[in-house]
Design a protein around this motif. Structure first.
Motif, PDB file in Angstrom:
ATOM      1  N   LEU A 133      69.539 108.248  98.103  1.00 51.60           N
ATOM      2  CA  LEU A 133      68.955 107.936  96.796  1.00 51.60           C
ATOM      3  C   LEU A 133      67.560 108.539  96.642  1.00 51.60           C
ATOM      4  CD1 LEU A 133      69.876 104.240  95.956  1.00 51.60           C
ATOM      5  CD2 LEU A 133      70.317 106.261  94.588  1.00 51.60           C
ATOM      6  N   VAL A 134      66.761 108.450  97.694  1.00 53.27           N
ATOM      7  CA  VAL A 134      65.403 109.010  97.637  1.00 53.27           C
ATOM      8  C   VAL A 134      65.463 110.518  97.449  1.00 53.27           C
ATOM      9  CG1 VAL A 134      63.310 109.419  98.995  1.00 53.27           C
ATOM     10  CG2 VAL A 134      64.322 107.144  98.938  1.00 53.27           C
ATOM     11  N   ALA A 189      64.988 115.219  93.839  1.00 58.01           N
ATOM     12  CA  ALA A 189      65.557 116.498  93.428  1.00 58.01           C
ATOM     13  C   ALA A 189      65.934 116.527  91.949  1.00 58.01           C
ATOM     14  CB  ALA A 189      66.789 116.813  94.271  1.00 58.01           C
ATOM     15  N   SER A 190      66.172 115.370  91.341  1.00 59.77           N
ATOM     16  CA  SER A 190      66.686 115.364  89.974  1.00 59.77           C
ATOM     17  C   SER A 190      65.727 114.799  88.935  1.00 59.77           C
ATOM     18  CB  SER A 190      67.989 114.566  89.929  1.00 59.77           C
ATOM     19  OG  SER A 190      67.739 113.192  90.174  1.00 59.77           O
ATOM     20  N   TYR A 191      64.593 114.299  89.349  1.00 59.80           N
ATOM     21  CA  TYR A 191      63.680 113.623  88.422  1.00 59.80           C
ATOM     22  C   TYR A 191      63.265 114.532  87.266  1.00 59.80           C
ATOM     23  CZ  TYR A 191      59.772 110.792  86.772  1.00 59.80           C
ATOM     24  OH  TYR A 191      58.926 110.055  85.997  1.00 59.80           O
ATOM     25  N   PHE A 207      70.128 110.449  86.367  1.00 63.63           N
ATOM     26  CA  PHE A 207      71.020 110.629  87.511  1.00 63.63           C
ATOM     27  C   PHE A 207      70.852 109.506  88.532  1.00 63.63           C
ATOM     28  CE2 PHE A 207      70.395 115.050  85.984  1.00 63.63           C
ATOM     29  CZ  PHE A 207      71.685 115.260  85.528  1.00 63.63           C
ATOM     30  N   PHE A 208      69.648 109.019  88.686  1.00 63.30           N
ATOM     31  CA  PHE A 208      69.373 107.917  89.611  1.00 63.30           C
ATOM     32  C   PHE A 208      70.132 106.663  89.187  1.00 63.30           C
ATOM     33  CE2 PHE A 208      66.747 104.385  91.174  1.00 63.30           C
ATOM     34  CZ  PHE A 208      66.682 104.703  92.519  1.00 63.30           C
ATOM     35  N   LYS A 209      70.081 106.355  87.893  1.00 59.80           N
ATOM     36  CA  LYS A 209      70.789 105.171  87.382  1.00 59.80           C
ATOM     37  C   LYS A 209      72.293 105.324  87.562  1.00 59.80           C
ATOM     38  CE  LYS A 209      67.421 104.373  83.717  1.00 59.80           C
ATOM     39  NZ  LYS A 209      67.239 104.461  82.257  1.00 59.80           N
ATOM     40  N   GLY A 210      72.808 106.504  87.274  1.00 57.80           N
ATOM     41  CA  GLY A 210      74.241 106.736  87.462  1.00 57.80           C
ATOM     42  C   GLY A 210      74.654 106.567  88.915  1.00 57.80           C
TER      43      GLY A 210
END
Length: 156
Positions: A38-39, A44-46, A59-62
């Motif tokens: 997750l980290v 990488a996607s923020y 993407f984190f929420k998904g």
């Protein structure tokens, strides 16, 4: 109520205290790998999520939703009998092979980055080839255990 919480919150499971050391270590290693993943995925996607979707945590929420669903299924499976779990492997192989074949049907399979490996079901896009991996591992384990038990019985 406590039994429902046990299934929905995988970190809280009082029955895990009775497990062997190896099972508890594997469980905590799974939580560690999920956290590290997750980290890494967050870092990488923020920026890309903010630029593409307008929500930096998209993407984190998904990923959190899929982790929650996966860990809930994990807890249900852990508290089921081994016979039931192994029986699911047979059906899982057939269902996911069918889904893999469905990706080849025009109009059902979705092309992403030039490869038609995805199925879009409502708001979720799934890749059946990734979902069959745990099932095929379990199926292979069943056949290996049967082969080893037969060969061991032949020596006695």
């Amino acid at each position: 109520m406590a039994s429902i919480v046990r299934f929905l919150l995988p970190f809280y499971d009082p029955s895990a205290q009775t497990w062997s050391f190896e099972a508890r270590a594997l469980r905590w290693l799974t939580f560690l790998w999920l956290s590290v993943g997750l980290v890494v995925m967050f870092s990488a996607s923020y920026v890309a999520a903010g630029a593409e979707r307008g929500d930096n945590l998209y993407f984190f929420k998904g990923q959190l939703v899929w982790i929650f669903l996966g860990l809930t299924c994990f807890n249900i499976l852990v508290h089921s009998s081994m016979r039931y779990a192994l029986g699911l492997a047979d059906w899982g192989i057939m269902i996911f092979l069918g889904l893999i074949l469905a990706t080849l049907i025009p109009g059902i399979g979705t092309t992403v980055n030039g490869a038609t490996r995805w199925l879009v079901i409502g708001p979720a896009a799934i890749q059946p080839s990734e979902m069959i991996k745990p099932k095929s591992t379990c199926q292979t384990l069943i056949h290996l255990l049967l082969a080893f038990s037969r060969s061991a019985a032949a020596f006695h």
